[in-house]
Design an enzyme around this catalytic site. Structure first.
Site, PDB file in Angstrom:
ATOM      1  N   SER A  14       0.733  -1.232   0.099  1.00  0.00           N
ATOM      2  CA  SER A  14       0.097   0.049   0.112  1.00  0.00           C
ATOM      3  C   SER A  14       0.898   1.174  -0.003  1.00  0.00           C
ATOM      4  O   SER A  14       1.554   1.455   0.864  1.00  0.00           O
ATOM      5  CB  SER A  14      -0.801   0.217   1.119  1.00  0.00           C
ATOM      6  OG  SER A  14      -1.509   1.357   1.450  1.00  0.00           O
ATOM      7  N   ARG A  15       0.419   2.363  -0.767  1.00  0.00           N
ATOM      8  CA  ARG A  15       1.249   3.579  -0.887  1.00  0.00           C
ATOM      9  C   ARG A  15       0.405   4.677  -0.123  1.00  0.00           C
ATOM     10  O   ARG A  15       1.166   5.578   0.110  1.00  0.00           O
ATOM     11  CB  ARG A  15       1.410   3.969  -2.304  1.00  0.00           C
ATOM     12  CG  ARG A  15       2.260   3.251  -3.152  1.00  0.00           C
ATOM     13  CD  ARG A  15       2.640   3.629  -4.450  1.00  0.00           C
ATOM     14  NE  ARG A  15       3.861   2.934  -4.974  1.00  0.00           N
ATOM     15  CZ  ARG A  15       3.660   1.631  -5.706  1.00  0.00           C
ATOM     16  NH1 ARG A  15       2.442   1.229  -5.604  1.00  0.00           N
ATOM     17  NH2 ARG A  15       4.741   1.282  -6.208  1.00  0.00           N
ATOM     18  N   LYS A  65     -13.398  -4.520   2.119  1.00  0.00           N
ATOM     19  CA  LYS A  65     -14.278  -3.451   1.855  1.00  0.00           C
ATOM     20  C   LYS A  65     -15.574  -3.890   2.200  1.00  0.00           C
ATOM     21  O   LYS A  65     -16.433  -2.874   2.432  1.00  0.00           O
ATOM     22  CB  LYS A  65     -14.067  -2.623   0.465  1.00  0.00           C
ATOM     23  CG  LYS A  65     -12.723  -2.101   0.328  1.00  0.00           C
ATOM     24  CD  LYS A  65     -12.772  -1.397  -1.206  1.00  0.00           C
ATOM     25  CE  LYS A  65     -11.300  -0.658  -1.305  1.00  0.00           C
ATOM     26  NZ  LYS A  65     -11.177  -0.218  -2.548  1.00  0.00           N
ATOM     27  N   GLY A 130     -15.970  -4.453 -12.278  1.00  0.00           N
ATOM     28  CA  GLY A 130     -15.634  -5.076 -10.792  1.00  0.00           C
ATOM     29  C   GLY A 130     -15.788  -3.872  -9.937  1.00  0.00           C
ATOM     30  O   GLY A 130     -16.636  -2.877  -9.963  1.00  0.00           O
ATOM     31  N   ALA A 132     -13.949  -1.160  -8.546  1.00  0.00           N
ATOM     32  CA  ALA A 132     -13.548  -0.059  -8.893  1.00  0.00           C
ATOM     33  C   ALA A 132     -14.546   0.716  -9.880  1.00  0.00           C
ATOM     34  O   ALA A 132     -15.119   1.981  -9.818  1.00  0.00           O
ATOM     35  CB  ALA A 132     -12.164   0.116  -9.344  1.00  0.00           C
TER      36      ALA A 132
END
Ligand code: NAP
Length: 282
Positions: A14-15, A65, A130, A132
């Site tokens: 993760s950024r 999520k 999907g 997103a």
């Protein structure tokens, strides 16, 4: 000291800690933002206990999520629409959930194209159906346009998306089979790739950009690599492009504001930091 987290499984790539760390430093806030790896079997307990561990809230990523959506006490309208939560916070003792991917995608389009860009857009083509894609269609359907066509390899998933979201606005939603994609190209003024095609290690997405109107915008939410084969091809055809990094940066803004009390900005310095990180990894 205020503390926030990003929780997922796996989480080491993760950024988000880089983004929030940049803003904490920029605003001189004594706070932290840390990665927490939680397996699905333990996520319910994590959700109930994070506040007692001193966290103000955090981000939720794959695969939690939908479980976060089910586990929060209150949700924003956006989260209700998407049945997925990526941002958690406590307000007056109540656990809230929001979905800021929608805001991230739209804020990035607004910043990249200038507000009012949708006045030149009647038809949008969204590639993929999907998780997103749902956020992207939800953001776009709140803007004044005529039609959003959702094309997906598994057409039944595009049909499900249309059925779930069409009640939320007057914008017409339409599912399209992948092998009929060419039919939508000549009338689409905005094309958005939300599939994982074009990601490092994946094949590129192949669409015939010669069929697209000359004033069309091509956007890709994949951001590793930053210039995906689709964006490179669109540039070669003289089309305007919007890359996927801006969405990642903008979706982080509302969470930071909730946990740390300052609304941060997506600036060229922040973008340069993340670009350098992406380039060092590819
Ligand atoms: P997802 O729910 O797993 O959906 C993946 C989508 O890609 C589905 O529509 C799938 O089609 C399609 N796909 C996969 N392989 C394909 C192939 N070989 N040919 C045609 N279509 C294919 O994933 P997601 O969460 O929506 O994420 C999708 C991408 O968006 C990822 O690359 C992710 O990194 C990126 N993303 C970026 C941001 C950002 O902030 N920029 C945010 C979220 C996600 P089927 O339904 O037919 O399998």
């Amino acid at each position: 000291m205020k503390k926030a987290f990003v929780v997922g499984h796996p989480i080491k790539h993760s950024r988000s800690p880089l983004i929030h760390g940049f803003w904490l430093k920029q605003h001189g806030i004594a706070g932290s933002y840390e990665r927490i790896d939680v397996e699905p079997v333990n996520f319910g307990r994590f959700l109930r206990n994070f506040h007692e561990q001193g966290f103000a809230g955090g981000n939720v990523t794959i695969p939690h999520k939908e479980t976060a959506f089910a586990g929060v006490t209150r949700r924003t309208e956006r989260a209700e629409r998407l049945k997925a939560v990526n941002t958690l916070w406590i307000e007056n003792g109540v656990l809230w959930g929001d979905n800021t991917d929608v805001l991230g995608f739209m804020a990035n389009l607004d910043q990249s194209l200038g507000t009012g860009w949708e006045q030149a857009v009647d038809n949008v083509l969204v590639l993929g159906a999907g998780g997103a894609a749902r956020g992207i269609v939800a953001g776009l359907q709140d803007r004044p346009m005529k039609r959003i066509v959702v094309a997906n390899r598994t057409v039944s998933k595009a049909e499900d998306l249309v059925r779930d979201l069409e009640r939320y606005s007057a914008v017409k939603l339409e599912a399209l089979a992948w092998d009929e994609l060419d039919r939508a190209l000549p009338t689409s003024q905005l094309i958005v790739n939300t599939t994982s095609l074009g990601m490092a290690g994946q094949p590129p997405i192949l669409i015939d950009l010669a069929k697209v109107p000359g004033n069309a915008v091509v956007s890709d939410i994949v951001y590793v690599p930053l210039k995906t084969p689709l964006l490179a091809a669109a540039e070669a055809h003289g089309l305007r492009t919007v890359d996927g990094l801006g969405m990642l940066l903008h979706q982080a803004v509302p969470g930071f504001e909730r946990w740390f009390g300052v609304r941060p900005e997506v600036t060229p310095d922040l973008r340069a930091l993340i670009v350098a990180d992406i380039e060092s990894a590819t």
